[in-house]
Design a protein around this motif. Structure first.
Motif, PDB file in Angstrom:
ATOM      1  N   ASP A 280     -17.753 -28.507   7.715  1.00 63.73           N
ATOM      2  CA  ASP A 280     -18.078 -27.648   6.574  1.00 63.73           C
ATOM      3  C   ASP A 280     -19.422 -28.065   6.001  1.00 63.73           C
ATOM      4  OD1 ASP A 280     -17.226 -30.031   5.401  1.00 63.73           O
ATOM      5  OD2 ASP A 280     -15.421 -29.190   4.522  1.00 63.73           O
ATOM      6  N   ARG A 286     -14.718 -24.825   2.835  1.00 61.64           N
ATOM      7  CA  ARG A 286     -14.238 -26.183   3.080  1.00 61.64           C
ATOM      8  C   ARG A 286     -13.218 -26.185   4.213  1.00 61.64           C
ATOM      9  NH1 ARG A 286     -16.846 -30.464   0.167  1.00 61.64           N
ATOM     10  NH2 ARG A 286     -17.836 -29.439  -1.616  1.00 61.64           N
ATOM     11  N   TYR A 288     -10.616 -27.963   4.546  1.00 56.31           N
ATOM     12  CA  TYR A 288      -9.231 -28.025   4.063  1.00 56.31           C
ATOM     13  C   TYR A 288      -8.734 -26.638   3.673  1.00 56.31           C
ATOM     14  CZ  TYR A 288      -5.204 -30.669   2.407  1.00 56.31           C
ATOM     15  OH  TYR A 288      -3.946 -31.206   2.274  1.00 56.31           O
ATOM     16  N   THR A 289      -9.647 -25.755   3.283  1.00 53.68           N
ATOM     17  CA  THR A 289      -9.295 -24.382   2.959  1.00 53.68           C
ATOM     18  C   THR A 289      -9.089 -23.559   4.230  1.00 53.68           C
ATOM     19  OG1 THR A 289     -10.481 -24.431   0.849  1.00 53.68           O
ATOM     20  CG2 THR A 289     -10.124 -22.267   1.841  1.00 53.68           C
ATOM     21  N   PHE A 297      -6.127 -31.640   9.375  1.00 52.16           N
ATOM     22  CA  PHE A 297      -7.300 -32.356   8.858  1.00 52.16           C
ATOM     23  C   PHE A 297      -7.569 -33.606   9.700  1.00 52.16           C
ATOM     24  CE2 PHE A 297      -9.480 -35.390   6.133  1.00 52.16           C
ATOM     25  CZ  PHE A 297     -10.371 -34.623   5.416  1.00 52.16           C
ATOM     26  N   HIS A 301     -10.953 -34.145  12.275  1.00 51.79           N
ATOM     27  CA  HIS A 301     -11.957 -35.166  11.981  1.00 51.79           C
ATOM     28  C   HIS A 301     -12.035 -36.244  13.061  1.00 51.79           C
ATOM     29  CE1 HIS A 301     -12.002 -33.232   8.014  1.00 51.79           C
ATOM     30  NE2 HIS A 301     -13.206 -33.744   7.917  1.00 51.79           N
ATOM     31  N   TYR A 314     -19.451 -33.296   4.401  1.00 50.20           N
ATOM     32  CA  TYR A 314     -19.991 -32.615   3.228  1.00 50.20           C
ATOM     33  C   TYR A 314     -19.317 -33.158   1.971  1.00 50.20           C
ATOM     34  CZ  TYR A 314     -21.338 -28.670   0.214  1.00 50.20           C
ATOM     35  OH  TYR A 314     -21.846 -27.888  -0.802  1.00 50.20           O
ATOM     36  N   SER A 317     -15.432 -33.301   0.679  1.00 52.14           N
ATOM     37  CA  SER A 317     -14.435 -33.002   1.708  1.00 52.14           C
ATOM     38  C   SER A 317     -13.686 -34.245   2.149  1.00 52.14           C
ATOM     39  CB  SER A 317     -15.108 -32.327   2.915  1.00 52.14           C
ATOM     40  OG  SER A 317     -15.436 -30.979   2.616  1.00 52.14           O
ATOM     41  N   GLU A 318     -14.268 -35.430   1.914  1.00 48.14           N
ATOM     42  CA  GLU A 318     -13.540 -36.651   2.232  1.00 48.14           C
ATOM     43  C   GLU A 318     -12.346 -36.833   1.297  1.00 48.14           C
ATOM     44  OE1 GLU A 318     -16.848 -38.123  -0.597  1.00 48.14           O
ATOM     45  OE2 GLU A 318     -16.427 -36.449   0.755  1.00 48.14           O
ATOM     46  N   GLY A 320     -10.496 -34.141   0.553  1.00 47.97           N
ATOM     47  CA  GLY A 320      -9.622 -33.021   0.889  1.00 47.97           C
ATOM     48  C   GLY A 320      -9.663 -31.902  -0.135  1.00 47.97           C
ATOM     49  N   GLU A 322     -10.658 -28.225  -1.852  1.00 48.02           N
ATOM     50  CA  GLU A 322     -10.721 -26.861  -1.339  1.00 48.02           C
ATOM     51  C   GLU A 322     -12.018 -26.196  -1.780  1.00 48.02           C
ATOM     52  OE1 GLU A 322      -8.020 -24.877   0.084  1.00 48.02           O
ATOM     53  OE2 GLU A 322      -6.219 -26.068  -0.311  1.00 48.02           O
ATOM     54  N   CYS A 351      -6.823 -38.514   3.106  1.00 44.92           N
ATOM     55  CA  CYS A 351      -8.028 -37.943   3.719  1.00 44.92           C
ATOM     56  C   CYS A 351      -9.186 -38.936   3.650  1.00 44.92           C
ATOM     57  CB  CYS A 351      -8.407 -36.642   3.014  1.00 44.92           C
ATOM     58  SG  CYS A 351      -7.208 -35.312   3.198  1.00 44.92           S
TER      59      CYS A 351
END
Length: 557
Positions: A280, A286, A288-289, A297, A301, A314, A317-318, A320, A322, A351
């Motif tokens: 993302d 994102r 997760y979205t 997830f 990764h 990004y 995002s680490e 998790g 949205e 995450c």
């Protein structure tokens, strides 16, 4: 080996993360960049050693309509703030690359302002494409010009003009001398002239021997851009799409075929294509979205960090978080975050713990950065491959099924492997490594000489706790014998059927209009400002992006 060969990137959109105002009044009221200093240690703690941050320079709004290439955006602070920020990143072992928006400028850029003032007599009249003093636009400038993406806020530079090239190359030299940056991400590189990029590459080689140029390229044959004469790397949108849709469709064939195609594009060499991999960024939703099953997830990764290429996370995002793309705004993709609210993430957020573990493994395992790639086993729900470098082989397996899966993989190395994620030890017997791969998880098997004892075991949480059944995927080599599920192609949104002329839909908001209605509406407004040329009409009809068309039609006065 250059620093970028072993880079693990963190990506920050600074105007969003700092909560800067959406519009710039060109006054320094707050030094918002200084609020990002705590993020530097966070970046290092989650296993990243490089930062892509941008856009940073003076602009009107979102940052890509540049007003001054040599001045930090006033909403973020001063040039001194940026110098100090990069210096602190370097002191913590983090390289820094910035956004280079060299395809277009904003309307407040000095060259465009001079054209507005002096028209045909401006020495900068040839700095932009197709400036026509017999035309007009929604700003009633008394002339028209070529824009980018349908936005007249973004004035397209004439990349063939030697004066423009000299100026941009001077900007690159300034960024290095003033801020000591380590590279540049070229915005909209897929529409940049190749000789224009070649001049930037020569400048890059001049300023630093390991200066890195990476370009934003959405589609196409990446090897056209990545070579000794132009760029070191480009954004890997092909893999980005495959990673989320391959999991949503339980279709590892799509991912594996994408990897195989890209690896072949680089000549099946470890140094052929080192693409900038991501799941993302500031322009897409994102991860997760996008994932139908949030438990994916983990395998997503694991692949991001172990497949050929340079991984990037990004900001946010680490954790998790949205982020859903809106039709008329990207603000939800670029939120302001308070790092203090995530102070316990490394201990409590699964995450974050996974990302940290993957970053540590990646930085300490040269085979994942520089090793070759060999596919081992491929089914719709299990995928295994090896990365070998200097006599050591790492084996990676992922599982997108809600059940554990037993796999048997060819392993040339004798002795014992350790899963760097779980800490489980597995022996190789008769040239086979047999292991149980957790549901919606994966393993990174490292030979004894590579495994680091400080790796902390990671637990994979499976959403819903479905009834589990251990599955043994049928192993077939070569994989071509496996019955294949065809890769799912990304479908474009269907255009709404136009039931009546756009002019009749006065009750609709622009956001509710179809693409065809917006196109016709823009042409009607253009007619009010003067004749509409065939080129102008073609530019409107070729723009099929709803968000772009909405902003375009709103810009008319």
């Amino acid at each position: 080996m250059k620093w970028y060969d072993k880079a693990v990137f963190y990506h920050i959109y600074p105007l969003g993360l700092t909560g800067a105002p959406k519009e710039n009044d060109y006054k320094v009221s707050e030094h918002r960049l200084q609020t990002l200093f705590p993020w530097i240690s966070h970046i290092r703690e989650i296993g990243c050693n490089a930062l892509y941050i941008g856009p940073l320079f003076e602009s009107v709004g979102h940052g890509y309509e540049t007003t001054d290439y040599k001045k930090l955006d006033s909403r973020l602070g001063t040039n001194e703030d940026l110098t100090a920020f990069v210096k602190e990143c370097h002191s913590q072992g983090i390289r820094v690359i910035l956004d280079g928006v060299f395809n277009h400028t904003g309307r407040d850029f000095f060259a465009f302002q001079d054209i507005k003032k002096n028209r045909e007599n401006s020495p900068y009249r040839d700095w932009y494409c197709h400036v026509n003093f017999c035309g007009n636009n929604e700003y009633n400038d008394g002339f028209s010009y070529e824009n980018w993406g349908g936005y007249n806020l973004l004035v397209k530079l004439n990349q063939h003009n030697p004066a423009v090239r000299d100026y941009i190359c001077d900007v690159i030299r300034f960024w290095v001398s003033e801020f000591d940056i380590d590279g540049i991400r070229l915005d909209a590189a897929d529409v940049l002239d190749f000789s224009y990029m070649e001049s930037m590459r020569r400048t890059a080689n001049e300023v630093k021997s390991d200066f890195w140029l990476m370009g934003e390229v959405i589609h196409g044959d990446y090897i056209r851009w990545v070579n000794e004469g132009t760029l070191h790397s480009v954004t890997n949108y092909h893999l980005h799409k495959a990673l989320y849709s391959g999991h949503n469709d339980h279709n590892y064939f799509e991912i594996a075929h994408t990897v195989k195609r890209l690896y072949g594009m680089g000549g099946n060499r470890t140094d052929g294509l080192k693409l900038y991999n991501f799941v993302d960024n500031h322009d897409v939703e994102r991860i997760y979205t996008k994932l139908v099953e949030k438990a994916h997830f983990a395998p997503v990764h694991i692949l991001l960090y172990t497949l050929p290429g340079i991984p990037s996370i990004y900001y946010g995002s680490e954790f998790g978080i949205e982020g859903r793309k809106e039709r008329h705004s990207d603000h939800s993709l670029r939120p302001a975050l308070d790092l203090e609210e995530y102070r316990e993430a490394l201990e409590q957020n699964g995450c974050t713990k996974l990302i940290r573990a993957l970053g540590l493994i990646r930085q300490n395992t040269d085979a994942l950065s520089c090793g070759d790639y060999r596919e081992l086993v491929l089914t719709n729900r299990q995928y295994a491959f090896s990365r070998s470098y200097e006599g050591q082989t790492v084996i990676v397996v992922v599982n997108n099924d809600n059940n554990d899966a037993k796999v048997s993989l060819p392993a040339s190395d004798a002795g014992e492997y350790t899963d760097a994620l779980s800490g489980e030890k597995v022996s190789v017997e008769n040239g086979k490594l047999t292991a149980l791969i957790r549901a919606n998880g994966g393993s990174i098997f490292l030979p004894a000489g590579v495994y680091q004892k400080e790796y902390e075991p990671i637990e994979f949480a499976v959403a819903g706790e479905p009834e589990k059944e251990i599955k043994e995927p049928e192993e077939k080599l070569p994989v071509a014998e496996e019955k294949e599920k065809e890769p799912v192609q990304e479908q474009k949104p269907e255009k709404k059927k136009e039931k009546e002329p756009a002019a009749a839909k006065v009750s609709n908001t622009y956001e509710e209009m179809s693409i065809e209605e917006l196109q016709e509406g823009i042409l009607e407004k253009m007619k009010q400002n003067g004749p509409v040329t065939e080129r102008m009409r073609r530019e409107v009809m070729e723009n099929v992006y709803h968000n772009s068309l909405v902003n375009w039609i709103k810009s008319f006065r």
